[in-house]
Design a protein around this motif. Structure first.
Motif, PDB file in Angstrom:
ATOM      1  N   GLY A 141       0.817  -1.209   0.000  1.00 50.45           N
ATOM      2  CA  GLY A 141       0.000   0.000   0.000  1.00 50.45           C
ATOM      3  C   GLY A 141       0.853   1.262   0.000  1.00 50.45           C
ATOM      4  N   LEU A 142       1.865   1.274   0.854  1.00 50.65           N
ATOM      5  CA  LEU A 142       2.768   2.428   0.901  1.00 50.65           C
ATOM      6  C   LEU A 142       3.536   2.583  -0.403  1.00 50.65           C
ATOM      7  N   GLY A 143       4.043   1.453  -0.908  1.00 48.51           N
ATOM      8  CA  GLY A 143       4.815   1.510  -2.141  1.00 48.51           C
ATOM      9  C   GLY A 143       4.001   2.030  -3.313  1.00 48.51           C
ATOM     10  N   LEU A 144       2.757   1.573  -3.416  1.00 45.70           N
ATOM     11  CA  LEU A 144       1.897   2.034  -4.503  1.00 45.70           C
ATOM     12  C   LEU A 144       1.544   3.508  -4.349  1.00 45.70           C
ATOM     13  N   ALA A 145       1.225   3.907  -3.114  1.00 45.12           N
ATOM     14  CA  ALA A 145       0.838   5.303  -2.875  1.00 45.12           C
ATOM     15  C   ALA A 145       2.002   6.258  -3.100  1.00 45.12           C
ATOM     16  N   LEU A 146       3.196   5.836  -2.681  1.00 45.91           N
ATOM     17  CA  LEU A 146       4.373   6.702  -2.772  1.00 45.91           C
ATOM     18  C   LEU A 146       5.168   6.502  -4.059  1.00 45.91           C
ATOM     19  N   LYS A 147       4.778   5.476  -4.832  1.00 42.35           N
ATOM     20  CA  LYS A 147       5.521   5.117  -6.052  1.00 42.35           C
ATOM     21  C   LYS A 147       6.982   4.791  -5.738  1.00 42.35           C
ATOM     22  N   LYS A 148       7.145   3.940  -4.718  1.00 39.36           N
ATOM     23  CA  LYS A 148       8.487   3.529  -4.288  1.00 39.36           C
ATOM     24  C   LYS A 148       8.646   2.018  -4.484  1.00 39.36           C
ATOM     25  N   PRO A 149       9.853   1.566  -4.804  1.00 41.00           N
ATOM     26  CA  PRO A 149      10.081   0.127  -4.966  1.00 41.00           C
ATOM     27  C   PRO A 149      10.135  -0.590  -3.625  1.00 41.00           C
ATOM     28  N   LEU A 150       9.896  -1.884  -3.674  1.00 33.86           N
ATOM     29  CA  LEU A 150      10.001  -2.731  -2.484  1.00 33.86           C
ATOM     30  C   LEU A 150      11.244  -3.618  -2.590  1.00 33.86           C
ATOM     31  N   ILE A 151      11.921  -3.764  -1.475  1.00 36.75           N
ATOM     32  CA  ILE A 151      13.072  -4.665  -1.392  1.00 36.75           C
ATOM     33  C   ILE A 151      12.633  -5.864  -0.573  1.00 36.75           C
ATOM     34  N   GLU A 152      12.606  -7.026  -1.182  1.00 37.54           N
ATOM     35  CA  GLU A 152      12.148  -8.235  -0.507  1.00 37.54           C
ATOM     36  C   GLU A 152      13.328  -8.893   0.218  1.00 37.54           C
ATOM     37  N   VAL A 153      13.341  -8.782   1.537  1.00 36.60           N
ATOM     38  CA  VAL A 153      14.412  -9.344   2.347  1.00 36.60           C
ATOM     39  C   VAL A 153      13.925 -10.659   2.953  1.00 36.60           C
ATOM     40  N   PRO A 154      14.513 -11.795   2.587  1.00 39.97           N
ATOM     41  CA  PRO A 154      14.110 -13.055   3.220  1.00 39.97           C
ATOM     42  C   PRO A 154      14.221 -12.950   4.735  1.00 39.97           C
ATOM     43  N   THR A 155      13.201 -13.393   5.436  1.00 40.70           N
ATOM     44  CA  THR A 155      13.134 -13.221   6.890  1.00 40.70           C
ATOM     45  C   THR A 155      14.372 -13.751   7.593  1.00 40.70           C
ATOM     46  N   LEU A 156      14.823 -14.935   7.201  1.00 41.36           N
ATOM     47  CA  LEU A 156      15.943 -15.559   7.902  1.00 41.36           C
ATOM     48  C   LEU A 156      17.253 -14.848   7.611  1.00 41.36           C
ATOM     49  N   GLU A 157      17.386 -14.276   6.430  1.00 41.60           N
ATOM     50  CA  GLU A 157      18.575 -13.486   6.131  1.00 41.60           C
ATOM     51  C   GLU A 157      18.584 -12.206   6.963  1.00 41.60           C
ATOM     52  N   GLY A 158      17.403 -11.604   7.119  1.00 39.02           N
ATOM     53  CA  GLY A 158      17.315 -10.424   7.974  1.00 39.02           C
ATOM     54  C   GLY A 158      17.675 -10.740   9.410  1.00 39.02           C
ATOM     55  N   LEU A 159      17.206 -11.888   9.905  1.00 39.19           N
ATOM     56  CA  LEU A 159      17.553 -12.316  11.258  1.00 39.19           C
ATOM     57  C   LEU A 159      19.053 -12.529  11.397  1.00 39.19           C
ATOM     58  N   ALA A 160      19.651 -13.209  10.435  1.00 42.10           N
ATOM     59  CA  ALA A 160      21.092 -13.467  10.483  1.00 42.10           C
ATOM     60  C   ALA A 160      21.893 -12.168  10.487  1.00 42.10           C
TER      61      ALA A 160
END
Length: 243
Positions: free
Chosen positions: A81-100
């Protein structure tokens, strides 16, 4: 570069903003309220605290799964919703990589585990390799849904020391203590749960490598079917066997 990080993949809900390798603000809760009750109010409070005009961010980093199906859907819908409203890209960070990434620069293997029920954990194993003045995170075991005993066997086979973190640790600590044959440690509070700051920081790394998507195309990574889907399949199989 200014990155908004969001994580609602597990018990913790968090939002954070980083800019040029500096953490400007982070808001984290691990309490009884649902993420639908907390995520947007937390973002609103964070923006007020640092006087952030959300339109000035460059991208949104979202913890993309695996994790809680409900939590992932809430985070995904909010980020989209934020990305569409703001016209910003999303960075998909795998959950476990973020935890590591919470344990950036650690020696040995970093093994995040999340309780996936039915004696399974969402898990992965990562190492940090020196790269110039920094470290590069490399995948040793890609994120997967495994029986805890199968995971421990894989870790023992590496012959390397392990640091565990994640909400699966207290659930399966007995098995870890009994079955681990290599040295291991447990990450302390402050580093042992999801952090939106890590999602944002790792998101900045991925953004620089061109790993981002338009908001409309983002979908969370569940790794396995939901309980409702599994129950429907079991009922269908039972019905077919009776015919």
């Amino acid at each position: 570069m200014k990155i908004l990080g969001m994580d609602s993949s597990g018990l913790v809900a968090g939002v954070a903003v980083t800019e040029d390798n500096v953490l400007l603000a982070e808001y984290t809760t691990d309490y009884k309220k649902t993420h639908s009750q907390t995520l947007l109010p937390m973002l609103d409070e964070l923006c007020r605290m640092i006087e952030l005009d959300v339109s000035t961010i460059d991208a949104i980093a979202i913890s993309a799964g695996p994790g809680s199906f409900t939590g992932l859907r809430i985070g995904s819908a909010t980020a989209k919703g934020l990305g569409l409203a703001l016209k910003k890209p999303l960075i998909e960070v795998p959950t476990l990589e973020g935890l590591a990434w919470n344990l950036w620069g650690s020696e040995g293997l970093v093994c995040p585990i999340m309780d996936a029920r039915r004696n399974q954990v969402y898990c992965g194993a990562y190492e940090f390799v020196p790269a110039g003045e920094s470290f590069q995170m490399q995948t040793v075991l890609g994120q997967d849904a495994l029986d805890i005993r199968a995971l421990i066997q894989k870790l023992n086979e590496t012959g390397r020391p392990v640091i565990f973190l994640g909400d699966g640790v207290p659930v399966y600590l007995k098995e870890i203590r009994e079955l681990m044959q290599v040295p291991f440690r447990i990450a302390p509070a402050g580093n042992n749960r999801q952090r939106a700051a890590s999602v944002a920081a790792l998101g900045a790394v991925y953004y620089a490598k061109g790993r981002f998507v338009d908001a409309a195309s983002h979908q969370p990574e569940y790794l396995r079917k939901s309980q409702a889907e599994r129950e429907q399949e079991e009922k269908r199989c039972a019905t077919e066997s009776d015919q």
